[in-house]
Motif scaffolding. Structure first.
Motif, PDB file in Angstrom:
ATOM      1  N   LEU A  68       0.836  -1.215   0.000  1.00 20.07           N
ATOM      2  CA  LEU A  68       0.000   0.000   0.000  1.00 20.07           C
ATOM      3  C   LEU A  68       0.869   1.264   0.000  1.00 20.07           C
ATOM      4  CD1 LEU A  68      -3.065  -1.024   2.229  1.00 20.07           C
ATOM      5  CD2 LEU A  68      -2.933  -0.827  -0.244  1.00 20.07           C
ATOM      6  N   SER A  69       1.921   1.193  -0.742  1.00 20.39           N
ATOM      7  CA  SER A  69       2.837   2.337  -0.877  1.00 20.39           C
ATOM      8  C   SER A  69       3.655   2.134  -2.151  1.00 20.39           C
ATOM      9  CB  SER A  69       3.753   2.408   0.349  1.00 20.39           C
ATOM     10  OG  SER A  69       4.997   2.988   0.008  1.00 20.39           O
ATOM     11  N   PHE A  70       3.668   3.161  -3.001  1.00 17.11           N
ATOM     12  CA  PHE A  70       4.463   3.042  -4.239  1.00 17.11           C
ATOM     13  C   PHE A  70       5.959   3.021  -3.905  1.00 17.11           C
ATOM     14  CE2 PHE A  70       0.532   3.865  -6.372  1.00 17.11           C
ATOM     15  CZ  PHE A  70       0.680   3.292  -7.629  1.00 17.11           C
ATOM     16  N   THR A  71       6.336   3.813  -2.877  1.00 23.52           N
ATOM     17  CA  THR A  71       7.762   3.870  -2.522  1.00 23.52           C
ATOM     18  C   THR A  71       8.255   2.494  -2.079  1.00 23.52           C
ATOM     19  OG1 THR A  71       7.209   6.026  -1.627  1.00 23.52           O
ATOM     20  CG2 THR A  71       9.417   5.208  -1.151  1.00 23.52           C
ATOM     21  N   LYS A  72       7.478   1.874  -1.122  1.00 23.09           N
ATOM     22  CA  LYS A  72       7.923   0.578  -0.591  1.00 23.09           C
ATOM     23  C   LYS A  72       7.862  -0.503  -1.665  1.00 23.09           C
ATOM     24  CE  LYS A  72       6.720   1.330   4.213  1.00 23.09           C
ATOM     25  NZ  LYS A  72       5.575   1.217   5.088  1.00 23.09           N
ATOM     26  N   ALA A  73       6.825  -0.437  -2.508  1.00 19.98           N
ATOM     27  CA  ALA A  73       6.694  -1.464  -3.560  1.00 19.98           C
ATOM     28  C   ALA A  73       7.861  -1.360  -4.541  1.00 19.98           C
ATOM     29  CB  ALA A  73       5.366  -1.301  -4.286  1.00 19.98           C
ATOM     30  N   ALA A  74       8.266  -0.115  -4.872  1.00 16.88           N
ATOM     31  CA  ALA A  74       9.378   0.073  -5.807  1.00 16.88           C
ATOM     32  C   ALA A  74      10.670  -0.481  -5.198  1.00 16.88           C
ATOM     33  CB  ALA A  74       9.529   1.560  -6.145  1.00 16.88           C
ATOM     34  N   GLN A  75      10.831  -0.222  -3.870  1.00 12.26           N
ATOM     35  CA  GLN A  75      12.043  -0.760  -3.195  1.00 12.26           C
ATOM     36  C   GLN A  75      12.038  -2.284  -3.238  1.00 12.26           C
ATOM     37  OE1 GLN A  75      11.638   1.014   0.645  1.00 12.26           O
ATOM     38  NE2 GLN A  75      12.672   2.917   0.034  1.00 12.26           N
ATOM     39  N   ARG A  76      10.853  -2.846  -2.958  1.00 11.83           N
ATOM     40  CA  ARG A  76      10.761  -4.311  -2.926  1.00 11.83           C
ATOM     41  C   ARG A  76      11.080  -4.920  -4.293  1.00 11.83           C
ATOM     42  NH1 ARG A  76       5.099  -7.059  -1.035  1.00 11.83           N
ATOM     43  NH2 ARG A  76       5.004  -8.634  -2.658  1.00 11.83           N
ATOM     44  N   LEU A  77      10.667  -4.220  -5.343  1.00  8.88           N
ATOM     45  CA  LEU A  77      10.884  -4.761  -6.694  1.00  8.88           C
ATOM     46  C   LEU A  77      12.230  -4.337  -7.303  1.00  8.88           C
ATOM     47  CD1 LEU A  77       7.292  -4.008  -8.037  1.00  8.88           C
ATOM     48  CD2 LEU A  77       8.234  -6.287  -7.598  1.00  8.88           C
ATOM     49  N   HIS A  78      12.949  -3.512  -6.536  1.00  8.60           N
ATOM     50  CA  HIS A  78      14.232  -2.960  -7.012  1.00  8.60           C
ATOM     51  C   HIS A  78      14.059  -2.226  -8.344  1.00  8.60           C
ATOM     52  CE1 HIS A  78      16.037  -5.258  -3.832  1.00  8.60           C
ATOM     53  NE2 HIS A  78      15.520  -6.363  -4.327  1.00  8.60           N
ATOM     54  N   ILE A  79      13.007  -1.413  -8.425  1.00  4.57           N
ATOM     55  CA  ILE A  79      12.853  -0.547  -9.611  1.00  4.57           C
ATOM     56  C   ILE A  79      12.531   0.865  -9.121  1.00  4.57           C
ATOM     57  CG2 ILE A  79      12.117  -2.368 -11.232  1.00  4.57           C
ATOM     58  CD1 ILE A  79       9.236  -1.482 -10.843  1.00  4.57           C
ATOM     59  N   ALA A  80      12.619   1.825 -10.036  1.00  3.81           N
ATOM     60  CA  ALA A  80      12.295   3.196  -9.643  1.00  3.81           C
ATOM     61  C   ALA A  80      10.767   3.362  -9.664  1.00  3.81           C
ATOM     62  CB  ALA A  80      12.958   4.167 -10.610  1.00  3.81           C
ATOM     63  N   GLN A  81      10.302   4.477  -9.023  1.00  3.63           N
ATOM     64  CA  GLN A  81       8.841   4.664  -8.943  1.00  3.63           C
ATOM     65  C   GLN A  81       8.162   4.946 -10.283  1.00  3.63           C
ATOM     66  OE1 GLN A  81       6.564   6.829  -6.043  1.00  3.63           O
ATOM     67  NE2 GLN A  81       8.266   6.605  -4.602  1.00  3.63           N
ATOM     68  N   PRO A  82       8.793   5.774 -11.174  1.00  2.11           N
ATOM     69  CA  PRO A  82       8.071   6.063 -12.443  1.00  2.11           C
ATOM     70  C   PRO A  82       7.726   4.807 -13.247  1.00  2.11           C
ATOM     71  CG  PRO A  82       9.858   7.605 -12.112  1.00  2.11           C
ATOM     72  CD  PRO A  82       9.998   6.588 -11.035  1.00  2.11           C
ATOM     73  N   PRO A  83       8.682   3.824 -13.434  1.00  5.35           N
ATOM     74  CA  PRO A  83       8.258   2.622 -14.175  1.00  5.35           C
ATOM     75  C   PRO A  83       7.186   1.825 -13.433  1.00  5.35           C
ATOM     76  CG  PRO A  83      10.577   2.431 -13.485  1.00  5.35           C
ATOM     77  CD  PRO A  83      10.135   3.827 -13.187  1.00  5.35           C
ATOM     78  N   LEU A  84       7.236   1.852 -12.087  1.00  5.58           N
ATOM     79  CA  LEU A  84       6.212   1.128 -11.321  1.00  5.58           C
ATOM     80  C   LEU A  84       4.831   1.741 -11.596  1.00  5.58           C
ATOM     81  CD1 LEU A  84       5.401  -0.945  -9.156  1.00  5.58           C
ATOM     82  CD2 LEU A  84       5.932   0.767  -7.424  1.00  5.58           C
ATOM     83  N   SER A  85       4.758   3.078 -11.536  1.00  4.75           N
ATOM     84  CA  SER A  85       3.471   3.744 -11.794  1.00  4.75           C
ATOM     85  C   SER A  85       2.994   3.439 -13.206  1.00  4.75           C
ATOM     86  CB  SER A  85       3.606   5.262 -11.646  1.00  4.75           C
ATOM     87  OG  SER A  85       4.090   5.551 -10.371  1.00  4.75           O
ATOM     88  N   ARG A  86       3.974   3.390 -14.143  1.00  4.04           N
ATOM     89  CA  ARG A  86       3.605   3.089 -15.546  1.00  4.04           C
ATOM     90  C   ARG A  86       3.023   1.673 -15.657  1.00  4.04           C
ATOM     91  NH1 ARG A  86       7.965   5.278 -17.352  1.00  4.04           N
ATOM     92  NH2 ARG A  86       9.125   3.344 -17.690  1.00  4.04           N
ATOM     93  N   HIS A  87       3.632   0.709 -14.930  1.00  3.15           N
ATOM     94  CA  HIS A  87       3.110  -0.676 -14.968  1.00  3.15           C
ATOM     95  C   HIS A  87       1.647  -0.705 -14.520  1.00  3.15           C
ATOM     96  CE1 HIS A  87       7.366  -2.642 -14.343  1.00  3.15           C
ATOM     97  NE2 HIS A  87       7.241  -2.019 -15.501  1.00  3.15           N
ATOM     98  N   ILE A  88       1.378   0.025 -13.426  1.00  7.31           N
ATOM     99  CA  ILE A  88       0.013  -0.005 -12.867  1.00  7.31           C
ATOM    100  C   ILE A  88      -0.957   0.651 -13.854  1.00  7.31           C
ATOM    101  CG2 ILE A  88      -1.446   0.727 -10.914  1.00  7.31           C
ATOM    102  CD1 ILE A  88       0.732  -1.388 -10.170  1.00  7.31           C
ATOM    103  N   LYS A  89      -0.493   1.762 -14.453  1.00  6.81           N
ATOM    104  CA  LYS A  89      -1.367   2.483 -15.398  1.00  6.81           C
ATOM    105  C   LYS A  89      -1.691   1.589 -16.603  1.00  6.81           C
ATOM    106  CE  LYS A  89      -1.566   6.974 -17.698  1.00  6.81           C
ATOM    107  NZ  LYS A  89      -1.374   6.538 -19.074  1.00  6.81           N
ATOM    108  N   LEU A  90      -0.640   0.934 -17.133  1.00  6.21           N
ATOM    109  CA  LEU A  90      -0.844   0.061 -18.305  1.00  6.21           C
ATOM    110  C   LEU A  90      -1.752  -1.121 -17.952  1.00  6.21           C
ATOM    111  CD1 LEU A  90       2.786   0.031 -19.757  1.00  6.21           C
ATOM    112  CD2 LEU A  90       0.745   0.990 -20.859  1.00  6.21           C
TER     113      LEU A  90
END
Ligand code: BEZ
Length: 304
Positions: A16-38
């Motif tokens: 329930l956090s983009f920051t923590k999820a990005a850390q967990r996946l070892h990716i930056a936040q912008p690509p994570l947000s893009r994945h969710i949007k797509l």
């Protein structure tokens, strides 16, 4: 729908956090947000509500989360099973809890090896919880134990009931030839059992026997090594409650049946739900053949 996007969604849904999820996946936040949007565009509805300070799943997001977990598990186990099929040397890994080692297991494995000479059949000892995880990760193909689980990705079959017996030091007052033991008689004894570490242990099974009789559970000491546990019994440190098949182990202990023959525990087999392999089917046929020859009762091989 891309699995990468589904993995990103699961991470956001769990953290329930983009920051923590990005850390967990070892990716930056912008690509994570893009994945969710797509993913949301692909599914055609909003899965995550972004508020000013927090995020939460929408109703559709909750629904998708449950199915996404299942999807990922299936994708993973399909990958492992396909890899296994493609390997030149076929491998088949079986995990067992120590308490099923002395029943029909040696004969089952012997017959399996005869039927599949081209397979490398590996065996290892592992607790039930670890077995389920290892099944999902493709590290083992089958697990045998004494606890049923209801994991959605594993199939659990109850094979048979095995009676439990008591192991006493030979000079114990109850150790008279042919003497049947009541749980009440051993309520004040120290109980020594062997188990492998894990969340669901053999100790839970033993304490349930006392609970069902309305008796407080005596102290239970867990030893990782079976020989050591029975050696402690022989040395007078306590007594043990073991499956009937353990009576083959000739240490200096006296084995006794319970007067209540319902004190028993079931042997279970777990395998991947979508495993259609011939070797798993044949393994079941081998077990069925042995049980038929031994006139083992018909409750076996039921789905739990
Ligand atoms: C049995 O004793 O029935 C058994 C033990 C291990 C695996 C399968 C069956």
């Amino acid at each position: 729908m891309e699995l990468k996007h589904v993995k990103s969604f699961i991470a956001v849904a769990e953290e329930l956090s983009f920051t923590k999820a990005a850390q967990r996946l070892h990716i930056a936040q912008p690509p994570l947000s893009r994945h969710i949007k797509l993913l949301e565009e692909d599914v055609g509805t909003l899965l995550i509500k972004r508020n000013y300070r927090s995020i939460e799943l929408t109703k559709a997001g909750h629904f998708f989360y449950q199915h996404a977990l299942d999807l990922l598990e299936r994708a993973e186990s399909t990958k492992y099973m396909t890899r296994r099929l493609g390997n030149a040397t076929q491998e088949f890994s079986i995990a067992v809890v120590g308490s099923v080692l002395y029943g029909y297991l040696p004969e089952i494995i012997y017959r399996l090896r005869l039927a599949y000479p081209d397979y490398r059949v590996h065996m290892r000892q592992m607790g039930t919880t670890e077995q389920i995880q290892a099944l999902k990760e493709g590290k083992i193909d089958v697990g045998f134990g004494r606890v049923a689980t209801d994991d959605p990705n594993a199939r659990c079959l109850e094979l048979r009931e095995e009676k439990m017996i008591v192991a006493l030091p030979v000079n114990h007052p109850l150790a008279q030839p042919g003497k049947k033991i009541d749980l009440y008689d051993i309520r004040d004894e120290n109980i020594i059992i062997s188990c492998v570490t894990g969340k669901i242990t053999y100790a839970n099974i033993v304490s349930a026997f006392f609970e069902r009789k309305g008796l407080p559970t005596p102290p239970i000491r867990e030893e990782s090594d079976l020989q050591f546990a029975l050696g402690m019994v022989a040395a007078g440190e306590g007594i043990s409650i073991v499956p009937e098949s353990f009576s083959k182990i000739h240490l200096n202990v006296s084995y006794h049946e319970f007067s209540d023959d319902k004190i028993s525990s079931s042997i279970h087999m777990h395998f991947r739900k979508n495993d259609q392999s011939e070797i798993v089917r044949d393994l079941l046929d081998i077990i069925r053949g042995i049980y038929d020859a031994e006139h083992i009762s018909a409750m076996y091989l039921q789905d739990k």
